[in-house]
Structures are given as structure tokens and as C-alpha cells.
Design an enzyme around this catalytic site. Structure first.
Site, PDB file in Angstrom:
ATOM      1  N   HIS A  72       0.976  -1.152  -0.496  1.00 21.64           N
ATOM      2  CA  HIS A  72       0.140  -0.349   0.336  1.00 21.64           C
ATOM      3  C   HIS A  72       0.776   1.145  -0.199  1.00 21.64           C
ATOM      4  CE1 HIS A  72      -4.157  -1.644   1.775  1.00 21.64           C
ATOM      5  NE2 HIS A  72      -3.567  -2.027   0.401  1.00 21.64           N
ATOM      6  N   TYR A 201      -9.422   6.105   7.324  1.00 18.34           N
ATOM      7  CA  TYR A 201      -9.873   6.900   8.417  1.00 18.34           C
ATOM      8  C   TYR A 201     -10.491   6.994   8.732  1.00 18.34           C
ATOM      9  CZ  TYR A 201      -5.320   4.050   9.658  1.00 18.34           C
ATOM     10  OH  TYR A 201      -4.549   2.855  10.189  1.00 18.34           O
ATOM     11  N   PRO A 293      -4.776   0.417  18.997  1.00 17.47           N
ATOM     12  CA  PRO A 293      -4.649  -0.299  17.570  1.00 17.47           C
ATOM     13  C   PRO A 293      -4.455   0.612  16.033  1.00 17.47           C
ATOM     14  CG  PRO A 293      -6.127  -1.182  18.122  1.00 17.47           C
ATOM     15  CD  PRO A 293      -6.141  -0.612  18.862  1.00 17.47           C
ATOM     16  N   LYS A 297       0.329  -0.331  15.238  1.00 16.06           N
ATOM     17  CA  LYS A 297       1.761  -0.743  15.587  1.00 16.06           C
ATOM     18  C   LYS A 297       1.938  -1.538  16.435  1.00 16.06           C
ATOM     19  CE  LYS A 297       3.662   3.220  13.699  1.00 16.06           C
ATOM     20  NZ  LYS A 297       3.590   2.630  12.388  1.00 16.06           N
ATOM     21  N   TYR A 384       3.440   6.514  10.614  1.00 18.89           N
ATOM     22  CA  TYR A 384       3.186   5.277  10.135  1.00 18.89           C
ATOM     23  C   TYR A 384       3.793   4.470   8.840  1.00 18.89           C
ATOM     24  CZ  TYR A 384      -1.620   2.765   8.204  1.00 18.89           C
ATOM     25  OH  TYR A 384      -2.320   2.127   7.868  1.00 18.89           O
TER      26      TYR A 384
HETATM   27  P1  FAD Z   1       0.838 -12.477  21.310  1.00 18.06           P
HETATM   28  O1  FAD Z   1       0.175 -11.861  19.992  1.00 18.06           O
HETATM   29  O2  FAD Z   1       0.145 -11.390  22.143  1.00 18.06           O
HETATM   30  O3  FAD Z   1       1.290 -13.685  21.662  1.00 18.06           O
HETATM   31  C1  FAD Z   1       1.672 -14.420  23.007  1.00 18.06           C
HETATM   32  C2  FAD Z   1       1.577 -15.801  22.713  1.00 18.06           C
HETATM   33  O4  FAD Z   1       2.339 -16.483  24.340  1.00 18.06           O
HETATM   34  C3  FAD Z   1      -0.146 -16.495  22.897  1.00 18.06           C
HETATM   35  O5  FAD Z   1       0.580 -17.359  21.716  1.00 18.06           O
HETATM   36  C4  FAD Z   1      -0.025 -16.977  23.717  1.00 18.06           C
HETATM   37  O6  FAD Z   1      -1.337 -18.326  24.163  1.00 18.06           O
HETATM   38  C5  FAD Z   1       0.687 -16.964  24.409  1.00 18.06           C
HETATM   39  N1  FAD Z   1       1.567 -17.263  25.943  1.00 18.06           N
HETATM   40  C6  FAD Z   1       0.319 -16.327  26.885  1.00 18.06           C
HETATM   41  N2  FAD Z   1       1.108 -16.633  28.049  1.00 18.06           N
HETATM   42  C7  FAD Z   1       1.723 -18.143  28.178  1.00 18.06           C
HETATM   43  C8  FAD Z   1       2.186 -18.916  28.894  1.00 18.06           C
HETATM   44  N3  FAD Z   1       2.123 -19.299  30.155  1.00 18.06           N
HETATM   45  N4  FAD Z   1       2.763 -20.332  28.630  1.00 18.06           N
HETATM   46  C9  FAD Z   1       3.883 -20.162  26.574  1.00 18.06           C
HETATM   47  N5  FAD Z   1       3.470 -19.205  26.160  1.00 18.06           N
HETATM   48  C10 FAD Z   1       2.018 -18.373  27.007  1.00 18.06           C
HETATM   49  N6  FAD Z   1      -1.860  -4.837  16.240  1.00 18.06           N
HETATM   50  C11 FAD Z   1      -2.124  -4.012  14.792  1.00 18.06           C
HETATM   51  O7  FAD Z   1      -0.782  -3.477  14.744  1.00 18.06           O
HETATM   52  N7  FAD Z   1      -2.978  -3.506  14.245  1.00 18.06           N
HETATM   53  C12 FAD Z   1      -4.497  -4.452  15.333  1.00 18.06           C
HETATM   54  O8  FAD Z   1      -5.324  -4.127  13.826  1.00 18.06           O
HETATM   55  C13 FAD Z   1      -4.033  -5.287  15.985  1.00 18.06           C
HETATM   56  N8  FAD Z   1      -5.254  -5.924  16.196  1.00 18.06           N
HETATM   57  C14 FAD Z   1      -5.571  -6.420  16.976  1.00 18.06           C
HETATM   58  C15 FAD Z   1      -6.453  -7.171  17.962  1.00 18.06           C
HETATM   59  C16 FAD Z   1      -6.600  -7.840  19.289  1.00 18.06           C
HETATM   60  C17 FAD Z   1      -7.571  -8.302  19.095  1.00 18.06           C
HETATM   61  C18 FAD Z   1      -5.498  -8.048  19.740  1.00 18.06           C
HETATM   62  C19 FAD Z   1      -5.235  -8.488  21.155  1.00 18.06           C
HETATM   63  C20 FAD Z   1      -4.448  -7.400  19.233  1.00 18.06           C
HETATM   64  C21 FAD Z   1      -4.319  -6.722  18.334  1.00 18.06           C
HETATM   65  N9  FAD Z   1      -3.173  -5.846  17.778  1.00 18.06           N
HETATM   66  C22 FAD Z   1      -3.043  -5.547  16.652  1.00 18.06           C
HETATM   67  C23 FAD Z   1      -2.022  -5.899  18.718  1.00 18.06           C
HETATM   68  C24 FAD Z   1      -0.881  -7.009  17.814  1.00 18.06           C
HETATM   69  O9  FAD Z   1      -2.407  -8.482  17.859  1.00 18.06           O
HETATM   70  C25 FAD Z   1      -0.104  -7.674  18.850  1.00 18.06           C
HETATM   71  O10 FAD Z   1       0.889  -6.620  19.071  1.00 18.06           O
HETATM   72  C26 FAD Z   1       1.139  -9.388  18.491  1.00 18.06           C
HETATM   73  O11 FAD Z   1       0.186  -9.861  18.523  1.00 18.06           O
HETATM   74  C27 FAD Z   1       2.002  -9.080  19.601  1.00 18.06           C
HETATM   75  O12 FAD Z   1       2.724  -9.881  19.283  1.00 18.06           O
HETATM   76  P2  FAD Z   1       3.555 -11.015  20.559  1.00 18.06           P
HETATM   77  O13 FAD Z   1       3.980 -12.100  20.055  1.00 18.06           O
HETATM   78  O14 FAD Z   1       4.357 -10.582  21.364  1.00 18.06           O
HETATM   79  O15 FAD Z   1       2.774 -11.319  21.637  1.00 18.06           O
END
Ligand code: FAD
Length: 393
Positions: A72, A201, A293, A297, A384
């Protein structure tokens, strides 16, 4: 059991760190609380910054993203009857973003890990971190009815906001910073063509709306809603009617609607903990910070933490440069706070705050000012597409 790095969590941050380290011959074990299918069923982010795309290419997991993702070059902001396109590519000297769903990215990373023969233990229960402030940390967990302890050099806490890693740091070490917003996002995923080829947006008097997508046939739409709203009160028809109301007439008439395949309400918050390291434990991604969101980021910040820890661990394992370990937190936080600022600012500028008529007029003036100014447009565009990763030294 023994490995070099135990990674807790198989979200994007854990999987990407695992892949980068594995490619360099560094042994890792990923422990994930949920089943593989459950992790893959979570619909989340979709917009990847240029630097995230580059990191995925560096990790050799970008093949499908490069084939199927959508580059994009701009997006629209609409407010008070005005529609303005931000030409990201022109405003940032050629940078763009990639629209590619987090679910697809997670699948690519899981498949790459499986193909490489690197180990992930799904449904690892009661993960417990031991001796993290010593030279000999370990992680215990239950799987298949047995309790297992893995000894390691370092632990990467990639287990999201509700994970166990941040909670394993003793009281008094971490300082947290938080802002909770007085509204949430009602999101709908539908198997329909996006209403526009680029994101829109909208700041409307009834509240914020966002038209986004995951592919040419999968649309993702959001509405600002009250935190008191119940998902059961939002039929698909109500959602589409409200979305049309908040969009310019020519956009609303071309909206293709269909049954929702996912519908949820997410609260919006900003959250950061400092520092992001304790002893041999490092926090990455949502385990250490959350953004609303609006600036797209969340996933991108997780990727920038991964980039920093990966480069530091490489220097530690290859060259014994352990002095770099204490640089992890300050390097990450410098970029995180800039993204926190941008996400807070975009949220503040584009959402309606209940009962704040003065604030709404200020928003209109701010949007008018910024979008009439080349400097204003550049400020939005360069944040962005993503600020550059911070250098290690
Ligand atoms: P996560 O993706 O949360 O992964 C963490 C992992 O650790 C999970 O698989 C979980 O099951 C595992 N875990 C947790 N506890 C334990 C434990 N005790 N033992 C072992 N494993 C464990 N970001 C955007 O940029 N744009 C968006 O539109 C957007 N929409 C979102 C919508 C929702 C509903 C949510 C919740 C988040 C959204 N985000 C968005 C944020 C983005 O998805 C996250 O920033 C991203 O997933 C972060 O990745 P991560 O690997 O740090 O954490």
C-alpha cells in the site's frame, strides 16, 4: 533438557525471534500455552511497516507475503466532509506498508520452523521461570502429563500481555505506564471485497471508523463503540448501517456487505513497562507494551524488539559481547515510546471523546492544519510507515 534460548510464546514475536536465531545456528525451544490451531485462529493485526517486511525477508520467511501481500502506497483520512489521501510513498521517499494478515504471517513462521526441524511445544502448561537473575536460568513446564525443566542461557518472554514472564519479575523492579481510553473498537471480518483499495480512517461525529482489509476478498472494518456495548447487541445489519453512516456518501454506496466471520469488541489502551529486562529474561512485544491499534503499530513494535534482541544475542553468542545485553531495554524503549506517542496521537485525533465538544473542534482544526501542510503530512506518513530501527551502538 538444555537449549541456548527458551522462548515463551509462539505469537509473531516468539516465532520470528526463533526463526532468526535458528538460521544462525542458535538453538531455541518455543513453549506455547495453547494448541497450534488456537494460535492460528486469532484475528489481529494486518499492516506491516517497511522495516518489519525487511526483517521477515532477512529471516527467509517472506516468500508467500511477497507473493500474496498487498503493498500500500497511501491511505485516506476523512473528516468534516473532507477526504484527503496521504501518499506514503511520495512523502517518505519511496517507503510503503504491506497489508498481510497476522494469521498468515504466523502460519508462515510456524511452517518455516517446522521445516527447519526447530522445536515448539504446544499446550505447555504451568510454565514457570527459575533463577532468572542467576547465570543458570531454567524454565519448567508440564506437557503430556510430565513436568520438564529446560536449562538455558537466556529466556525470551514473548508471551503477550497476560503471559507469565512479566509476572515472574520480582515486585518493585518494573515501572508501568498506562493510559486507558473511554471507548473500544468493534471489529468485523467479512468475506467481501474491500470498499476501497487503500485504508480509510474516518473521524465522524458519531465516532471513529476504519475500513481495512486482509486481502482482495477479505475485509476488516472497525467502529468506535462505547465500552458498555455488548457484542450481542450488534447484529451484522446494525454494524453495516452504522459503518455506512460514518463514511462519505460515495464510499458508503459502494460498500459490499456480507455475513461477519468474526466479530469482537476490543478495549483500547496504551501500556509500557520499564525496564524490559531482568537478569537473563528479556520481554518482547505485547509482554512489555501495548498500543491502541489506530497507528497499526502493535505487531510492528514486536518485530522491532525481536530485531534488537536478535542482533544482541548474535553478538553475545558469536563474539562474547555480554556488555550489550544491558543495552536491550534502552534501545527498545527509545523506539517504543515514539510509536506509543504516534498511536496515542492518532487515537486522540481520530476518535470522539464523549462530552468533549471543545476537543472535537480542536480535532477538526488539527486535521485541517496537518493535511493542508506538507510538513504535517510528512509527520504522519513517516511514523505510519515506521521509524528506522535503532542502531545497536
Ligand atoms: P501475542 O501475539 O499475544 O503472542 C503471545 C503468545 O504467548 C500467545 O500465543 C499466547 O498463547 C502465548 N502465551 C501466553 N501466556 C503463555 C504462557 N504462560 N506460557 C506459554 N505461552 C503463553 N496490532 C496491530 O498492529 N493492528 C491491529 O489491528 C491489531 N489488532 C489487534 C486485535 C486484538 C484483539 C489484539 C489482542 C491485538 C491486536 N493487535 C493489533 C496487536 C498485535 O496483534 C500484537 O501486538 C501482536 O500479536 C504481538 O505479538 P506478540 O508475539 O508479542 O504477542
Amino acid at each position: 533438557m538444555k537449549t541456548q534460548v527458551v522462548i515463551v510464546g509462539s505469537g509473531p514475536s516468539g516465532l520470528l525471534l526463533g526463526q532468526l536465531l535458528h538460521n544462525q545456528g542458535i538453538d531455541t525451544l518455543i513453549l506455547e500455552k495453547h494448541a497450534r490451531e488456537h494460535v492460528l485462529s486469532r484475528i489481529r493485526a494486518g499492516v506491516l511497516e517497511q522495516v518489519t517486511v525487511d526483517l521477515l525477508r532477512e529471516a527467509n520467511v517472506a516468500g508467500r507475503m511477497d507473493r500474496e501481500g498487498d503493498v500500500h502506497e497511501g491511505f485516506d483520512i476523512v473528516f468534516a466532509g473532507r477526504r484527503e489521501r496521504l501518499d506514503l510513498k511520495r512523502l517518505t521517499n519511496g517507503k510503503t506498508v504491506m497489508v498481510y494478515g497476522q494469521t498468515e504471517l504466523t502460519l508462515d513462521l510456524m511452517e518455516a520452523r517446522e521445516a527447519a526441524g526447530a522445536k515448539t511445544i504446544y499446550q505447555a502448561r504451568n510454565v514457570h521461570l527459575n533463577d532468572i537473575d542467576s547465570d543458570a536460568p531454567s524454565v519448567s513446564f508440564e506437557a503430556g502429563g510430565k513436568t520438564v525443566t529446560v536449562h538455558c542461557d537466556y529466556i525470551a518472554g514473548c508471551d503477550g500481555y497476560h503471559g507469565v514472564c512479566r509476572q515472574s519479575i520480582p515486585d518493585g523492579v518494573l515501572q508501568s505506564f498506562e493510559r486507558v481510553y473511554p471507548f473500544g473498537w468493534l471489529g468485523v471480518l467479512s468475506r467481501t471485497p474491500p470498499v476501497s483499495p487503500e485504508l480509510i480512517y474516518a473521524n465522524h461525529e458519531r465516532g471513529f471508523a476504519l475500513c481495512s482489509m486482509r486481502s482482495q476478498s477479505l475485509s476488516r472494518y472497525y467502529l468506535q463503540v462505547s465500552l458498555d456495548d455488548n457484542i450481542d447487541d450488534w447484529s451484522d445489519q446494525c454494524f453495516w448501517d452504522e459503518l455506512r453512516t460514518r463514511l462519505p456518501a460515495q464510499v458508503a454506496t459502494s460498500l459490499v456487505t456480507g455475513p461477519s466471520i468474526e466479530k469482537s469488541i476490543a478495549p483500547l489502551r496504551s501500556f509500557v513497562v520499564e525496564p524490559m529486562q531482568f537478569g537473563r529474561l528479556f520481554l518482547l512485544g505485547d509482554a512489555a507494551h501495548i498500543v491502541p491499534p489506530t497507528g497499526a503499530k502493535g505487531l510492528n513494535l514486536a518485530a522491532s524488539d525481536v530485531s534488537t534482541l536478535y542482533r544482541i544475542l548474535l553478538a553475545v553468542f558469536r563474539e562474547g559481547r555480554t556488555e550489550l545485553l544491558e543495552q536491550y531495554s534502552p534501545i527498545c524503549l527509545s523506539r517504543i515510546w515514539k510509536a506509543e506517542r504516534f498511536s496515542w496521537w492518532m487515537t486522540s485525533m481520530l476518535h470522539r471523546f464523549p462530552g468533549d465538544d471543545f476537543g472535537s473542534r480542536i480535532q477538526m482544526a488539527e486535521l485541517d492544519y496537518l493535511l493542508d501542510s506538507e510538513a504535517g503530512k510528512i509527520t504522519i506518513a513517516e511514523n505510519y510507515v515506521g521509524l528506522p530501527f535503532e542502531p545497536l551502538e
